[in-house]
Design a protein around this motif. Structure first.
Motif, mmCIF file in Angstrom:
data_model
loop_
_atom_site.group_PDB
_atom_site.id
_atom_site.type_symbol
_atom_site.label_atom_id
_atom_site.label_comp_id
_atom_site.label_asym_id
_atom_site.label_seq_id
_atom_site.Cartn_x
_atom_site.Cartn_y
_atom_site.Cartn_z
ATOM 1 N N ALA A 1 0.836 -1.206 0.000
ATOM 2 C CA ALA A 1 0.000 0.000 0.000
ATOM 3 C C ALA A 1 0.868 1.253 0.000
ATOM 4 O O ALA A 1 0.518 2.260 -0.632
ATOM 5 C CB ALA A 1 -0.925 -0.008 1.211
ATOM 6 N N ALA A 2 1.994 1.220 0.710
ATOM 7 C CA ALA A 2 2.912 2.360 0.713
ATOM 8 C C ALA A 2 3.503 2.588 -0.676
ATOM 9 O O ALA A 2 3.679 3.734 -1.111
ATOM 10 C CB ALA A 2 4.028 2.129 1.730
ATOM 11 N N MET A 3 3.790 1.500 -1.392
ATOM 12 C CA MET A 3 4.266 1.627 -2.769
ATOM 13 C C MET A 3 3.204 2.281 -3.639
ATOM 14 O O MET A 3 3.500 3.156 -4.456
ATOM 15 C CB MET A 3 4.626 0.248 -3.326
ATOM 16 N N ALA A 4 1.955 1.861 -3.456
ATOM 17 C CA ALA A 4 0.856 2.438 -4.237
ATOM 18 C C ALA A 4 0.717 3.926 -3.949
ATOM 19 O O ALA A 4 0.518 4.745 -4.860
ATOM 20 C CB ALA A 4 -0.445 1.711 -3.929
ATOM 21 N N SER A 5 0.842 4.291 -2.692
ATOM 22 C CA SER A 5 0.739 5.698 -2.303
ATOM 23 C C SER A 5 1.829 6.535 -2.970
ATOM 24 O O SER A 5 1.580 7.657 -3.427
ATOM 25 C CB SER A 5 0.829 5.824 -0.783
ATOM 26 N N ALA A 6 3.044 5.984 -3.040
ATOM 27 C CA ALA A 6 4.149 6.699 -3.687
ATOM 28 C C ALA A 6 3.869 6.912 -5.171
ATOM 29 O O ALA A 6 4.164 7.974 -5.725
ATOM 30 C CB ALA A 6 5.451 5.921 -3.491
#
Length: 231
Positions: free
Chosen positions: A53-58
């Motif tokens: 999810a953090a990758m998606a946010s980036a």
């Protein structure tokens, strides 16, 4: 908002090429965001779900930066992105992961490939566009946790390594195929990639593109080695 427009934009061909480039990058980022959001649902643990999810946010943040620059240039960002929709849809349809590990490998390889491409193109851009691209690049690297996950999975079940190695080769082959399609179809964009900021709209030299793709492939091989996989 009025944009500070570099002198290089006095050349209509260069401006068109940069608009196409920003549209390509923006669609790539929002497409990656969408795919990662779906991949997060396959995570076997809450911690891994949070990492994806953090990758998606980036990726969303990257998209927003590129979209906003297009708006500042007086362009419709979604119109600039639209021509690249079929390419990315075709690419993702052909590289649909079958499980969480395949999704992680795709994300890791894709993140690294994007970073390498951003470094390659930055040298050919005017100062302000270069700064944007490098700033976006600084937000990559969120996929490093994948290395330990994949290495641990291979250690637990060695056969996973062969399966993921094949998947990595398939992914890179499709990525290069779609890149070649863009080169063949988008003359203004390609001219930017083989010119430079001092002489925008330089005469196209496809050998420059070929060398760039070779370097991207070599970097991919090193990335796969880091994962303990054969490219």
């Amino acid at each position: 908002m009025t944009a500070a427009v570099p002198n290089a934009f006095d050349d209509p061909a260069y401006r068109q090429g940069v608009v196409e480039l920003l549209g390509l990058l923006a669609y790539g980022e929002i497409s990656a965001w969408e795919r990662l959001a779906e991949d997060a649902k396959m995570a076997p643990t809450l911690a891994q779900e949070a990492e994806v999810a953090a990758m998606a946010s980036a990726e969303w943040e990257h998209f927003a930066q590129l979209r906003d620059r297009l708006v500042a240039l007086g362009e419709d960002p979604y119109a600039a992105m639209l021509p690249f929709q079929p390419i990315f849809q075709r690419f993702h349809a052909r590289t649909q992961p079958q499980d969480f590990l395949e999704g992680l490998l795709k994300a890791y390889v894709g993140d690294g490939l994007a970073a390498d491409f951003y470094r390659e193109i930055a040298a050919f851009l005017d100062a302000e566009t270069r700064e944007l691209v490098l700033d976006t690049l600084s937000g990559t690297g969120h996929s490093e946790f994948v290395v330990d996950v994949i290495r641990d999975a291979i250690a637990e079940e060695p056969r996973v390594g062969g399966k993921l190695a094949l998947w990595g080769r398939r992914f890179m082959g499709e990525a290069l195929s779609q890149a070649q399609t863009v080169v063949a179809e988008r003359d203004a964009l390609t001219a930017v990639l083989v010119g430079n900021a001092d002489r925008p709209g330089a005469v196209m030299d496809l050998t420059v593109i070929g060398r760039m793709l070779t370097r991207l492939t070599e970097a991919h091989t090193e990335r796969m080695d880091k994962l303990g996989l054969a490219a």
